[in-house]
Design an enzyme around this catalytic site. Structure first.
Site, PDB file in Angstrom:
ATOM      1  N   LYS A   1       0.988  -1.133  -0.075  1.00 56.51           N
ATOM      2  CA  LYS A   1       0.022  -0.165  -0.131  1.00 56.51           C
ATOM      3  C   LYS A   1       1.027   1.238   0.308  1.00 56.51           C
ATOM      4  O   LYS A   1       1.907   1.086   0.720  1.00 56.51           O
ATOM      5  CB  LYS A   1      -0.911   0.024   1.292  1.00 56.51           C
ATOM      6  CG  LYS A   1      -1.951  -1.065   1.444  1.00 56.51           C
ATOM      7  CD  LYS A   1      -2.722  -0.802   2.505  1.00 56.51           C
ATOM      8  CE  LYS A   1      -3.939  -1.943   2.456  1.00 56.51           C
ATOM      9  NZ  LYS A   1      -3.669  -3.256   2.374  1.00 56.51           N
ATOM     10  N   VAL A   2       0.844   2.433  -0.732  1.00 52.88           N
ATOM     11  CA  VAL A   2       1.219   3.452  -0.507  1.00 52.88           C
ATOM     12  C   VAL A   2       0.646   4.651  -0.204  1.00 52.88           C
ATOM     13  O   VAL A   2      -0.685   4.938  -0.547  1.00 52.88           O
ATOM     14  CB  VAL A   2       1.579   3.663  -2.284  1.00 52.88           C
ATOM     15  CG1 VAL A   2       2.351   5.030  -2.425  1.00 52.88           C
ATOM     16  CG2 VAL A   2       2.249   2.606  -2.799  1.00 52.88           C
TER      17      VAL A   2
ATOM     18  N   ASP B   1       9.315  -3.510 -17.348  1.00 54.20           N
ATOM     19  CA  ASP B   1       7.745  -3.739 -17.418  1.00 54.20           C
ATOM     20  C   ASP B   1       7.291  -2.169 -17.523  1.00 54.20           C
ATOM     21  O   ASP B   1       6.371  -1.464 -16.794  1.00 54.20           O
ATOM     22  CB  ASP B   1       7.441  -3.938 -15.672  1.00 54.20           C
ATOM     23  CG  ASP B   1       5.930  -4.192 -15.488  1.00 54.20           C
ATOM     24  OD1 ASP B   1       5.341  -4.155 -16.598  1.00 54.20           O
ATOM     25  OD2 ASP B   1       5.462  -4.336 -14.407  1.00 54.20           O
TER      26      ASP B   1
HETATM   27  N1  LIG Z   1       6.194   7.665  -5.651  1.00 49.70           N
HETATM   28  C1  LIG Z   1       4.854   7.530  -5.596  1.00 49.70           C
HETATM   29  N2  LIG Z   1       3.960   8.706  -5.654  1.00 49.70           N
HETATM   30  C2  LIG Z   1       2.619   8.607  -5.798  1.00 49.70           C
HETATM   31  N3  LIG Z   1       1.841   7.420  -5.968  1.00 49.70           N
HETATM   32  C3  LIG Z   1       2.776   6.106  -6.185  1.00 49.70           C
HETATM   33  C4  LIG Z   1       4.061   6.267  -5.861  1.00 49.70           C
HETATM   34  N4  LIG Z   1       4.431   5.037  -5.865  1.00 49.70           N
HETATM   35  C5  LIG Z   1       3.450   4.284  -6.130  1.00 49.70           C
HETATM   36  N5  LIG Z   1       2.352   4.895  -6.072  1.00 49.70           N
HETATM   37  C6  LIG Z   1       1.057   4.471  -6.432  1.00 49.70           C
HETATM   38  O1  LIG Z   1       0.550   3.312  -6.086  1.00 49.70           O
HETATM   39  C7  LIG Z   1       0.337   2.382  -6.785  1.00 49.70           C
HETATM   40  C8  LIG Z   1       1.147   1.096  -6.499  1.00 49.70           C
HETATM   41  O2  LIG Z   1       2.741   1.358  -6.518  1.00 49.70           O
HETATM   42  P1  LIG Z   1       3.607   0.290  -7.055  1.00 49.70           P
HETATM   43  O3  LIG Z   1       3.243   0.098  -8.577  1.00 49.70           O
HETATM   44  O4  LIG Z   1       4.882   0.397  -6.772  1.00 49.70           O
HETATM   45  O5  LIG Z   1       3.436  -1.306  -6.194  1.00 49.70           O
HETATM   46  P2  LIG Z   1       3.596  -2.522  -6.866  1.00 49.70           P
HETATM   47  O6  LIG Z   1       3.276  -3.450  -5.832  1.00 49.70           O
HETATM   48  O7  LIG Z   1       4.853  -2.801  -7.675  1.00 49.70           O
HETATM   49  O8  LIG Z   1       2.339  -2.747  -7.663  1.00 49.70           O
HETATM   50  P3  LIG Z   1       1.812  -3.849  -8.734  1.00 49.70           P
HETATM   51  O9  LIG Z   1       1.529  -4.920  -7.878  1.00 49.70           O
HETATM   52  O10 LIG Z   1       0.594  -3.476  -9.256  1.00 49.70           O
HETATM   53  O11 LIG Z   1       3.211  -4.133  -9.699  1.00 49.70           O
HETATM   54  C9  LIG Z   1       0.931   3.003  -8.162  1.00 49.70           C
HETATM   55  O12 LIG Z   1       0.039   2.257  -9.131  1.00 49.70           O
HETATM   56  C10 LIG Z   1       0.606   4.610  -7.919  1.00 49.70           C
HETATM   57  O13 LIG Z   1      -0.716   4.607  -8.200  1.00 49.70           O
END
Ligand SMILES: Nc1ncnc2c1ncn2[C@@H]1O[C@H](COP(=O)(O)OP(=O)(O)OP(=O)(O)O)[C@@H](O)[C@H]1O
Length: 387
Positions: free
Chosen positions: A40-41, A173
């Site tokens: 979660k971000v 990716d």
């Molecule tokens: N630095 C950032 N600033 C703003 N929003 C962000 C940032 N990093 C990630 N997010 C938001 O959080 C979401 C999920 O982040 P991220 O893609 O890094 O996770 P993930 O675990 O790699 O996702 P997935 O499982 O879809 O590959 C992103 O699609 C984006 O909307």
């Protein structure tokens, strides 16, 4: 578990996270700005104390005039061992290797305990490129961005990818969802979960990773491939998506996808011949026939519209370049994207977050019912498949 039980557990987890962030110098807000498979971000604020002790953070945030960051919290109890022991470290090391470029999300620091891993990231508050394309398309009542805006964004993307390749990282990716925009309109490449080191020159990779719609034909055909060339294919798909609001090849089944790829992209009327030529140059079935990044940078579509050629392609390690982030007096040569209509502004650090508070400005996202998605997300390949 019943609904109320689950909510209580979530609240307790969230409070633990707030405490853990606090003890590491960050005020975690409850504003969730995104989520991934095991993460979660959240929007968070760096304390002044933390900024004093972290030079990456202080130099970057001083230039941005705010203290906001994005904290990605990965649940180590939910994520499979392979994810936390292989892919997460790879993501972290790729982000460390690509530090510091204006168009790649910065990783300021990490901390962890047995339950969770925290990645403190540069905040990109304006959502992702896919949302942006959809919003602009609706606004214009015409699919895709204006070529001028697409060019400005594509320059930034090419600059980011060139930087990654130069430091030995292939992204693998590249897709619109992994390209974020910040509140100044800068493009920020993110999600290095599938990234890999390029290794010795000419070494080949063999793993299927990425999302089918953006994946190069050689990967779909399970051939050994060069990561850089696969990234180039994805760049062609992204450029097509930018200027036409559509993915050129949309099929979930790899063999049908290959059929469409052989047929080639179909362009909408009105797209300039130069832009078509660049997309075709990137979407070459034979990897070695694809334009390389130098050729992309020198392509006439890229150079039309008075765009300056970045020196990023010739940059040497450690060198400050025009494409680096505006820390201190270094002004970026890149123009912030001025095409965002004012009413679609996300939120602004100074205007929306009262000083000394941890208020949570509403992050702009287009309401799902406001728009018909012009681009369908093509589901990502299972992360387990990547090596
Ligand atoms: N630095 C950032 N600033 C703003 N929003 C962000 C940032 N990093 C990630 N997010 C938001 O959080 C979401 C999920 O982040 P991220 O893609 O890094 O996770 P993930 O675990 O790699 O996702 P997935 O499982 O879809 O590959 C992103 O699609 C984006 O909307």
């Amino acid at each position: 578990m019943k609904g109320s039980g689950r909510r209580k557990l979530e609240q307790r987890t969230f409070m633990d996270q707030v405490r853990e962030c606090m003890s590491n110098g960050y005020l975690l807000s409850s504003k969730k700005i995104g989520s991934g498979a095991f993460s979660k971000v959240y929007l968070a604020y760096a304390t002044h104390e933390r900024m004093k002790h972290n030079p990456k953070l202080s130099s970057d945030l001083r230039g941005k005039h705010h203290t906001m960051v994005a904290i990605k919290i990965v649940s180590l109890t939910e994520a499979p061992v392979e994810f936390s022991q292989k892919f997460l470290p790879r993501e972290i090391s790729s982000l460390n290797a690509t530090y510091k470029h204006v168009n790649v999300v910065q990783l300021y620091e990490t901390f962890r305990n047995s339950q969770r891993s925290y990645l403190v990231l540069e905040l990109a508050a304006r959502g992702d490129l896919l949302e942006h394309i959809n919003t602009v398309s609706n606004h214009r009542c015409c699919p895709g961005l204006e070529e001028e805006e697409a060019r400005r964004l594509f320059w930034q993307l090419v600059s980011a990818v060139a930087h990654c390749h130069k430091v030995g990282i292939v992204h693998r990716d590249l897709k619109c969802e992994n390209i974020l925009l910040d509140d100044q309109g800068f493009l920020k490449l993110t999600d290095f979960g599938f990234a890999n080191c390029t290794g010795p020159k000419n070494s080949l990779l063999s793993t299927f990773c990425g999302s089918v719609a953006y994946t190069a034909p050689e990967i779909l055909m399970s051939k050994k491939y060069k990561g850089e060339q696969a990234d180039l294919w994805s760049l062609g798909i992204i450029l097509h998506a930018m200027v036409s609001g559509k993915l050129p090849f949309k099929e979930r089944q790899p063999h049908r996808m290959l059929h469409l790829m052989r047929r080639g992209p179909i362009f909408q009327r009105g797209l300039s011949p130069e832009c078509r030529d660049l997309i075709r140059g990137l979407l070459q079935l034979r990897p070695c026939a694809r334009l390389d990044l130098q050729q992309v940078a020198a392509h006439r579509w890229m150079l039309s519209g008075g765009h300056a050629l970045f020196c990023v392609l010739h940059e040497t390690p450690g060198q400050q370049t025009s494409s680096q982030h505006p820390v201190s007096e270094d002004k970026p040569k890149l123009e912030p994207d001025l095409l965002y209509p004012k009413q679609q502004r996300a939120w602004h650090p100074q205007q929306d977050a009262p000083k000394g508070t941890t208020s949570e400005p509403a992050l702009w996202k287009p309401a799902p019912d406001e728009e018909e998605a012009l681009l369908e997300r093509c589901s990502g390949a299972p992360w387990q498949a990547a090596h």
